[in-house]
Design a protein around this motif. Structure first.
Motif, PDB file in Angstrom:
ATOM      1  N   LEU A 100       0.981  -1.201  -0.423  1.00 45.49           N
ATOM      2  CA  LEU A 100      -0.312   0.269  -0.012  1.00 45.49           C
ATOM      3  C   LEU A 100       0.576   1.177   0.128  1.00 45.49           C
ATOM      4  CD1 LEU A 100      -3.508   0.910   0.168  1.00 45.49           C
ATOM      5  CD2 LEU A 100      -2.644   0.864   2.188  1.00 45.49           C
ATOM      6  N   MET A 101       2.020   0.941   0.746  1.00 47.22           N
ATOM      7  CA  MET A 101       2.640   1.827   0.617  1.00 47.22           C
ATOM      8  C   MET A 101       3.531   2.300  -0.736  1.00 47.22           C
ATOM      9  SD  MET A 101       2.682   3.305   3.350  1.00 47.22           S
ATOM     10  CE  MET A 101       3.842   4.850   2.856  1.00 47.22           C
ATOM     11  N   VAL A 102       3.905   1.663  -1.094  1.00 42.67           N
ATOM     12  CA  VAL A 102       4.226   1.907  -2.424  1.00 42.67           C
ATOM     13  C   VAL A 102       3.233   1.955  -3.310  1.00 42.67           C
ATOM     14  CG1 VAL A 102       5.866   0.076  -4.708  1.00 42.67           C
ATOM     15  CG2 VAL A 102       6.138  -0.365  -2.573  1.00 42.67           C
ATOM     16  N   LEU A 103       2.419   1.676  -3.584  1.00 42.20           N
ATOM     17  CA  LEU A 103       0.958   2.165  -4.249  1.00 42.20           C
ATOM     18  C   LEU A 103       0.539   3.641  -4.236  1.00 42.20           C
ATOM     19  CD1 LEU A 103      -1.287   1.368  -6.070  1.00 42.20           C
ATOM     20  CD2 LEU A 103      -2.404   1.035  -4.172  1.00 42.20           C
ATOM     21  N   MET A 104       0.172   4.431  -3.022  1.00 39.54           N
ATOM     22  CA  MET A 104       0.096   5.128  -2.560  1.00 39.54           C
ATOM     23  C   MET A 104       1.562   6.617  -3.084  1.00 39.54           C
ATOM     24  SD  MET A 104      -1.864   4.884   1.257  1.00 39.54           S
ATOM     25  CE  MET A 104      -1.778   6.954   0.957  1.00 39.54           C
ATOM     26  N   THR A 105       2.326   6.062  -3.218  1.00 38.52           N
ATOM     27  CA  THR A 105       3.730   6.675  -3.438  1.00 38.52           C
ATOM     28  C   THR A 105       4.388   7.261  -4.460  1.00 38.52           C
ATOM     29  OG1 THR A 105       4.761   5.929  -1.128  1.00 38.52           O
ATOM     30  CG2 THR A 105       6.038   7.412  -3.164  1.00 38.52           C
ATOM     31  N   VAL A 106       3.896   6.200  -5.269  1.00 34.33           N
ATOM     32  CA  VAL A 106       3.682   6.323  -6.766  1.00 34.33           C
ATOM     33  C   VAL A 106       2.250   6.874  -7.140  1.00 34.33           C
ATOM     34  CG1 VAL A 106       3.950   4.835  -8.961  1.00 34.33           C
ATOM     35  CG2 VAL A 106       5.464   3.838  -7.433  1.00 34.33           C
ATOM     36  N   ILE A 107       1.723   6.863  -7.069  1.00 39.03           N
ATOM     37  CA  ILE A 107       0.685   7.725  -7.448  1.00 39.03           C
ATOM     38  C   ILE A 107       0.839   9.174  -7.019  1.00 39.03           C
ATOM     39  CG2 ILE A 107      -2.227   7.736  -6.808  1.00 39.03           C
ATOM     40  CD1 ILE A 107      -2.406   5.558  -6.815  1.00 39.03           C
ATOM     41  N   THR A 108       0.625   9.091  -6.259  1.00 42.09           N
ATOM     42  CA  THR A 108       1.106  10.780  -5.519  1.00 42.09           C
ATOM     43  C   THR A 108       1.956  11.746  -6.869  1.00 42.09           C
ATOM     44  OG1 THR A 108       2.440  10.330  -3.656  1.00 42.09           O
ATOM     45  CG2 THR A 108      -0.085  11.130  -3.472  1.00 42.09           C
ATOM     46  N   ILE A 109       3.058  10.682  -6.392  1.00 42.08           N
ATOM     47  CA  ILE A 109       4.357  11.299  -7.416  1.00 42.08           C
ATOM     48  C   ILE A 109       3.758  11.454  -8.502  1.00 42.08           C
ATOM     49  CG2 ILE A 109       6.936  11.084  -8.628  1.00 42.08           C
ATOM     50  CD1 ILE A 109       7.089   9.620  -4.840  1.00 42.08           C
ATOM     51  N   ASN A 110       3.474  10.495  -9.643  1.00 43.53           N
ATOM     52  CA  ASN A 110       2.193  11.009 -10.863  1.00 43.53           C
ATOM     53  C   ASN A 110       1.240  11.921 -10.939  1.00 43.53           C
ATOM     54  OD1 ASN A 110       4.166   8.929 -11.385  1.00 43.53           O
ATOM     55  ND2 ASN A 110       2.624   7.352 -11.223  1.00 43.53           N
ATOM     56  N   PHE A 111       1.067  12.237  -9.530  1.00 42.26           N
ATOM     57  CA  PHE A 111      -0.049  13.937  -9.650  1.00 42.26           C
ATOM     58  C   PHE A 111       0.798  14.739  -9.207  1.00 42.26           C
ATOM     59  CE2 PHE A 111      -3.500  10.791  -7.895  1.00 42.26           C
ATOM     60  CZ  PHE A 111      -3.805  10.529  -8.952  1.00 42.26           C
TER      61      PHE A 111
END
Length: 302
Positions: free
Chosen positions: A278-289
């Protein structure tokens, strides 16, 4: 002209203004700042909770969340919460270093190729095409599996925490620079024919001065966006390699090797794998945003 008026005409100030109006990007930025503060304050948080994230306690394996272990414990009885923060510290540091190094190498190679042209351009671009054609993840696994102790490196150095991070940064940078180089080269080809560049050359400015004083500042904007997005890609790459056992060496935690360690205990305590995933998912999504918002701020016409 007043200082405020001059600043309002600065293109980078205008970029910051447009970015500040992008709600999704600013929310992502706030999340990343909070995550970074928590991750880089992991040791202080561990002391405050009175837990040792490296201490094994086989009698407390897969313990449920409690006051002392906010997210429970893993397969060796170690606190998951503080190890998540330490893993984030490692993963974020690696990703930032890898993305920055890749962009620096790619920018230098792209500017040189676009500015000089001819054989230099052909040599750099053909080298870039060759690297891009290689199967990236397989090559990373192959390079990471090489035993450096047989090449003269001491076992103590090879097993150290920092060496595994730096080694992965170097490998990823050498395989990733062609993408930034191609982007910079195309912009350099258009910038080098502008009047102010030709005027600087006519006045006798050196080639290196022209490149780094007049060309780099005008081609750096898309590189900044690509670097931001590259951080997310580096986190995914590190997580994948660590999950396969070719990334950050245990016991140093990273989100990838936490996933790998929890794989065999999925049925006993699945949350041990859910939390780092979940940490990987949330971090990568927010960086892409954030990267998307930065791209729109730099180039509103996009």
């Amino acid at each position: 002209m007043s200082y405020i008026a001059k600043r309002s005409q600065n293109p980078w100030f205008q970029v910051i203004q447009r970015l500040s109006r992008h709600k999704l990007a600013m929310t992502s930025f706030g999340f990343l700042m909070l995550l970074s503060l928590l991750c880089f304050g992991a040791n202080t948080i561990a002391d405050w909770l009175n837990v040792d994230p490296y201490a094994d306690d086989l009698f407390s394996r897969f313990a449920l969340p409690s006051e002392s272990h906010l997210l429970g414990t893993d397969e060796l009885g170690r606190d998951i919460f503080t190890r998540l923060l330490l893993g984030g510290q490692v993963s974020l540091t690696f990703a930032f270093m890898a993305a920055l190094t890749t962009s620096i190498i790619g920018t230098i190679m792209g500017v040189i190729a676009g500015y000089y042209g001819g054989r230099i351009d052909a040599l750099i671009m053909r080298s870039a095409d060759f690297i891009i054609s290689l199967p990236g993840i397989m090559l990373l696994i192959l390079i990471q599996s090489v035993d450096l102790t047989k090449l003269g490196f001491s076992e103590e150095l090879v097993r150290s925490d920092s060496f595994s991070i730096y080694r992965l940064v170097v490998v990823l940078s050498l395989l990733g620079w062609p993408f930034a180089a191609r982007l910079v080269r195309s912009n350099t080809l258009s910038v080098k024919h502008r009047e102010y560049v030709q005027a600087a050359i006519g006045y006798g400015a050196s080639h290196w001065f022209v490149m780094f004083r007049h060309i780099v500042p005008n081609v750096i904007a898309p590189v900044i966006t690509a670097t931001t997005l590259g951080i997310g890609g580096a986190i995914l790459t590190e997580s994948a390699l660590s999950f396969l056992g070719f990334g950050i060496n245990p016991p140093t935690p990273s989100w990838g090797n936490m996933l790998q360690n929890a794989r065999e205990a999925m049925w006993l305590y699945p949350m041990a794998a859910v939390y780092p995933g979940l940490m990987v998912l949330m971090t990568v999504i927010t960086i892409n945003f954030l990267g998307d918002g930065l791209q729109e701020a730099i180039d509103p016409k996009s």
